[in-house]
Design a protein around this motif. Sequence first.
Motif, PDB file in Angstrom:
ATOM      1  N   LYS A   1      21.975  39.250 -45.977  1.00  0.00           N
ATOM      2  CA  LYS A   1      21.526  40.372 -45.259  1.00  0.00           C
ATOM      3  C   LYS A   1      22.836  41.550 -45.865  1.00  0.00           C
ATOM      4  O   LYS A   1      22.798  42.503 -45.602  1.00  0.00           O
ATOM      5  CB  LYS A   1      21.780  40.294 -43.736  1.00  0.00           C
ATOM      6  CG  LYS A   1      20.800  39.746 -43.022  1.00  0.00           C
ATOM      7  CD  LYS A   1      21.063  39.507 -41.646  1.00  0.00           C
ATOM      8  CE  LYS A   1      19.613  39.077 -40.778  1.00  0.00           C
ATOM      9  NZ  LYS A   1      19.797  39.227 -39.307  1.00  0.00           N
ATOM     10  N   ARG A   2      23.832  40.835 -46.229  1.00  0.00           N
ATOM     11  CA  ARG A   2      25.013  41.608 -47.076  1.00  0.00           C
ATOM     12  C   ARG A   2      24.882  41.872 -48.421  1.00  0.00           C
ATOM     13  O   ARG A   2      25.716  42.343 -48.887  1.00  0.00           O
ATOM     14  CB  ARG A   2      26.321  40.728 -46.707  1.00  0.00           C
ATOM     15  CG  ARG A   2      26.770  40.554 -45.310  1.00  0.00           C
ATOM     16  CD  ARG A   2      26.823  41.976 -44.338  1.00  0.00           C
ATOM     17  NE  ARG A   2      27.489  41.911 -43.041  1.00  0.00           N
ATOM     18  CZ  ARG A   2      28.488  41.575 -42.607  1.00  0.00           C
ATOM     19  NH1 ARG A   2      29.664  41.811 -43.450  1.00  0.00           N
ATOM     20  NH2 ARG A   2      28.983  41.692 -41.346  1.00  0.00           N
ATOM     21  N   ASP A   3      23.559  41.711 -48.817  1.00  0.00           N
ATOM     22  CA  ASP A   3      23.254  41.730 -50.318  1.00  0.00           C
ATOM     23  C   ASP A   3      24.065  40.793 -51.136  1.00  0.00           C
ATOM     24  O   ASP A   3      24.600  41.254 -52.417  1.00  0.00           O
ATOM     25  CB  ASP A   3      23.461  43.288 -50.707  1.00  0.00           C
ATOM     26  CG  ASP A   3      22.417  43.940 -50.087  1.00  0.00           C
ATOM     27  OD1 ASP A   3      21.145  43.814 -49.685  1.00  0.00           O
ATOM     28  OD2 ASP A   3      22.632  45.281 -49.678  1.00  0.00           O
ATOM     29  N   VAL A   4      24.837  39.598 -50.661  1.00  0.00           N
ATOM     30  CA  VAL A   4      25.257  38.914 -51.524  1.00  0.00           C
ATOM     31  C   VAL A   4      24.193  37.780 -52.220  1.00  0.00           C
ATOM     32  O   VAL A   4      23.436  37.364 -51.593  1.00  0.00           O
ATOM     33  CB  VAL A   4      26.369  37.900 -50.708  1.00  0.00           C
ATOM     34  CG1 VAL A   4      26.927  36.857 -51.749  1.00  0.00           C
ATOM     35  CG2 VAL A   4      27.432  38.596 -49.979  1.00  0.00           C
ATOM     36  N   LYS A   5      24.336  37.721 -53.517  1.00  0.00           N
ATOM     37  CA  LYS A   5      23.250  37.136 -54.209  1.00  0.00           C
ATOM     38  C   LYS A   5      23.732  35.524 -54.212  1.00  0.00           C
ATOM     39  O   LYS A   5      24.965  35.294 -54.442  1.00  0.00           O
ATOM     40  CB  LYS A   5      23.305  37.397 -55.560  1.00  0.00           C
ATOM     41  CG  LYS A   5      22.135  36.456 -56.316  1.00  0.00           C
ATOM     42  CD  LYS A   5      21.883  37.231 -57.981  1.00  0.00           C
ATOM     43  CE  LYS A   5      20.857  36.455 -58.504  1.00  0.00           C
ATOM     44  NZ  LYS A   5      20.738  37.091 -60.008  1.00  0.00           N
ATOM     45  N   VAL A   6      22.815  34.758 -53.592  1.00  0.00           N
ATOM     46  CA  VAL A   6      23.114  33.311 -53.362  1.00  0.00           C
ATOM     47  C   VAL A   6      22.445  32.306 -54.366  1.00  0.00           C
ATOM     48  O   VAL A   6      21.267  32.522 -54.669  1.00  0.00           O
ATOM     49  CB  VAL A   6      22.667  32.857 -52.020  1.00  0.00           C
ATOM     50  CG1 VAL A   6      23.120  31.402 -51.938  1.00  0.00           C
ATOM     51  CG2 VAL A   6      23.365  33.508 -50.936  1.00  0.00           C
ATOM     52  N   LEU A   7      23.251  31.731 -55.113  1.00  0.00           N
ATOM     53  CA  LEU A   7      22.472  30.871 -56.104  1.00  0.00           C
ATOM     54  C   LEU A   7      22.927  29.528 -55.970  1.00  0.00           C
ATOM     55  O   LEU A   7      24.026  28.795 -56.010  1.00  0.00           O
ATOM     56  CB  LEU A   7      23.309  30.953 -57.649  1.00  0.00           C
ATOM     57  CG  LEU A   7      22.907  32.555 -58.356  1.00  0.00           C
ATOM     58  CD1 LEU A   7      23.647  32.754 -59.719  1.00  0.00           C
ATOM     59  CD2 LEU A   7      21.318  32.788 -58.526  1.00  0.00           C
ATOM     60  N   LEU A   8      21.728  28.364 -55.628  1.00  0.00           N
ATOM     61  CA  LEU A   8      21.943  27.244 -55.076  1.00  0.00           C
ATOM     62  C   LEU A   8      21.518  26.499 -56.102  1.00  0.00           C
ATOM     63  O   LEU A   8      20.936  26.786 -57.094  1.00  0.00           O
ATOM     64  CB  LEU A   8      21.110  27.010 -53.753  1.00  0.00           C
ATOM     65  CG  LEU A   8      21.742  27.728 -52.545  1.00  0.00           C
ATOM     66  CD1 LEU A   8      20.477  27.429 -51.637  1.00  0.00           C
ATOM     67  CD2 LEU A   8      22.939  27.733 -52.291  1.00  0.00           C
ATOM     68  N   ASP A   9      22.091  25.010 -56.276  1.00  0.00           N
ATOM     69  CA  ASP A   9      21.931  24.075 -57.241  1.00  0.00           C
ATOM     70  C   ASP A   9      22.266  24.782 -58.506  1.00  0.00           C
ATOM     71  O   ASP A   9      21.642  24.462 -59.442  1.00  0.00           O
ATOM     72  CB  ASP A   9      20.498  23.684 -57.259  1.00  0.00           C
ATOM     73  CG  ASP A   9      20.080  22.762 -55.923  1.00  0.00           C
ATOM     74  OD1 ASP A   9      21.308  21.879 -55.644  1.00  0.00           O
ATOM     75  OD2 ASP A   9      19.061  23.047 -55.476  1.00  0.00           O
ATOM     76  N   HIS A  10      23.443  25.418 -58.687  1.00  0.00           N
ATOM     77  CA  HIS A  10      23.623  26.200 -59.924  1.00  0.00           C
ATOM     78  C   HIS A  10      25.296  25.695 -60.114  1.00  0.00           C
ATOM     79  O   HIS A  10      25.929  25.679 -59.250  1.00  0.00           O
ATOM     80  CB  HIS A  10      23.456  27.727 -59.963  1.00  0.00           C
ATOM     81  CG  HIS A  10      22.164  28.158 -60.015  1.00  0.00           C
ATOM     82  ND1 HIS A  10      21.637  28.969 -61.258  1.00  0.00           N
ATOM     83  CD2 HIS A  10      21.279  28.063 -59.416  1.00  0.00           C
ATOM     84  CE1 HIS A  10      20.494  29.070 -61.079  1.00  0.00           C
ATOM     85  NE2 HIS A  10      20.091  28.529 -59.842  1.00  0.00           N
ATOM     86  N   ARG A  11      25.474  25.746 -61.416  1.00  0.00           N
ATOM     87  CA  ARG A  11      26.796  25.120 -61.646  1.00  0.00           C
ATOM     88  C   ARG A  11      27.444  26.392 -62.714  1.00  0.00           C
ATOM     89  O   ARG A  11      26.922  26.820 -63.709  1.00  0.00           O
ATOM     90  CB  ARG A  11      27.081  23.791 -62.430  1.00  0.00           C
ATOM     91  CG  ARG A  11      28.486  23.407 -62.756  1.00  0.00           C
ATOM     92  CD  ARG A  11      28.556  22.070 -63.411  1.00  0.00           C
ATOM     93  NE  ARG A  11      28.051  20.995 -62.158  1.00  0.00           N
ATOM     94  CZ  ARG A  11      28.806  20.559 -60.981  1.00  0.00           C
ATOM     95  NH1 ARG A  11      29.943  21.117 -61.006  1.00  0.00           N
ATOM     96  NH2 ARG A  11      28.123  19.764 -60.216  1.00  0.00           N
ATOM     97  N   MET A  12      28.660  26.707 -62.148  1.00  0.00           N
ATOM     98  CA  MET A  12      29.289  27.833 -62.867  1.00  0.00           C
ATOM     99  C   MET A  12      30.335  27.326 -64.008  1.00  0.00           C
ATOM    100  O   MET A  12      30.940  26.198 -63.749  1.00  0.00           O
ATOM    101  CB  MET A  12      30.243  28.730 -61.882  1.00  0.00           C
ATOM    102  CG  MET A  12      30.920  29.779 -62.398  1.00  0.00           C
ATOM    103  SD  MET A  12      30.012  31.351 -62.307  1.00  0.00           S
ATOM    104  CE  MET A  12      31.264  32.564 -62.705  1.00  0.00           C
ATOM    105  N   ASP A  13      30.218  27.731 -65.135  1.00  0.00           N
ATOM    106  CA  ASP A  13      31.054  27.453 -66.137  1.00  0.00           C
ATOM    107  C   ASP A  13      31.559  28.813 -66.951  1.00  0.00           C
ATOM    108  O   ASP A  13      31.014  29.889 -66.777  1.00  0.00           O
ATOM    109  CB  ASP A  13      30.300  26.652 -67.324  1.00  0.00           C
ATOM    110  CG  ASP A  13      29.534  25.382 -66.631  1.00  0.00           C
ATOM    111  OD1 ASP A  13      30.625  24.605 -66.257  1.00  0.00           O
ATOM    112  OD2 ASP A  13      28.470  25.200 -66.501  1.00  0.00           O
ATOM    113  N   VAL A  14      32.543  28.638 -67.874  1.00  0.00           N
ATOM    114  CA  VAL A  14      32.939  29.491 -68.652  1.00  0.00           C
ATOM    115  C   VAL A  14      33.612  28.977 -70.015  1.00  0.00           C
ATOM    116  O   VAL A  14      34.071  27.812 -69.793  1.00  0.00           O
ATOM    117  CB  VAL A  14      34.274  30.205 -67.822  1.00  0.00           C
ATOM    118  CG1 VAL A  14      35.272  29.199 -67.635  1.00  0.00           C
ATOM    119  CG2 VAL A  14      34.827  31.501 -68.790  1.00  0.00           C
ATOM    120  N   ASP A  15      33.080  29.714 -71.086  1.00  0.00           N
ATOM    121  CA  ASP A  15      33.337  29.140 -72.193  1.00  0.00           C
ATOM    122  C   ASP A  15      34.598  29.578 -72.857  1.00  0.00           C
ATOM    123  O   ASP A  15      35.210  30.492 -72.197  1.00  0.00           O
ATOM    124  CB  ASP A  15      32.268  29.311 -73.351  1.00  0.00           C
ATOM    125  CG  ASP A  15      32.037  30.765 -73.642  1.00  0.00           C
ATOM    126  OD1 ASP A  15      32.836  31.566 -73.481  1.00  0.00           O
ATOM    127  OD2 ASP A  15      30.935  31.065 -74.183  1.00  0.00           O
TER     128      ASP A  15
END
Length: 382
Positions: free
Chosen positions: A194-208
């Motif tokens: 409702k607050r326009d926050v994008k929710v990504l579930l079953d996702h893993r965040m990485d940085v190269d």
Amino acid sequence: MTAAGKKQHVLVCGGGYAGVEAAHKLARTGKVDVTLCDPKDYFELNFITPRALVDRDVAEKHLCYKFEEMRNIGTFVQAKVVELTDQNATLSNGNTIAFDYAIISSGSSYADTSFKGTVPSAEERVKEVVSKYKEIQNAKSVVVAGGHYVGCEMAAELSEVASKPKVTIVQSHCALMDASPAKTQAYVKNFMEKRDVKVLLDHRMDVDDAGVHSHNGKALDPQPDVVFWATGFKTNNDYVRKGLGDEVMNDKNAVMVDEFLRVKGHPKIFALGDANDVEEYKLAYLAYQHGDLTCRNILKLAVNPDASLTAWKPYGGFPMFYLTLGKKKGVMVCNQKTHIGWVPTAVIGMMSKAKMTQKELDVHPSKESMTHKKELNLHSSK
């Protein structure tokens, strides 16, 4: 007191919620001598840090309190305990402190120091948070990696920023707040969307190595201007392992304790809050209760080494946690039942909790400190 009439000495290793509460409650009795050691010169109300990161006034006026501003916490020594044995502690400044009882309350650290400061002075910590605040105000895209307690609170605060950056929360599990009841999970997800926050579930965040952020191997588009890593914490217990041995530690580097929160095999040393292996949410209000219980038990032991002690019941005997979602929303879970609405909002609002904490710890900023904060506000507004 000892047979010779000398007060017994209690060493508190770490000035987080549990340590400060124990030191405060013990010192104000006047029945024991208390020394509080911490590598920082301040106590941080880190449960309001998500608010402080988006509200400069909160950061500059409410986030940090110097130990010298606290009444009745005993003697404060700004140093880190680097080794602890049954009778002595070795400090980072080279000094050794002997004690009759010790409290391990050195807390935990986050991978992202945005959420809990490690810099040595309150002034540095406030500047650090204000700097991050400025980054947020200028950001077009902000990502929160981690959808548990801290991550959800941070994303909720970001959703209320006036400049309206695009906010994304990335969670490696199938739900936000996945260890909570289904109703809580659904409410939090619905709140975010409702607050326009994008929710990504079953996702893993990485940085190269090049600084490119991705989720499940796919580069984020656009790349975030600001990233918060709310992916858990680690205990600050290495000095305990060094002095007391591997046998007192579990596989999560938590100190194993008995029902009285005493380190197993070491009846004069207690471990509280994030430091111990008690199976419960690691929350500020529970750390306070650990400190209060330990104060009462140490005072009993100081009079009679064979005294009957009070056992700790996980969650203080009443399983509960609360999650703040911005300034006006919140969720309270009691005995696996989810409560939503004005009652939990009134009870769990970050600033309400901050005021209660200040009152509980008898924090009274000195005139010099108040003058410094005014100068800091004027300087940082230029």
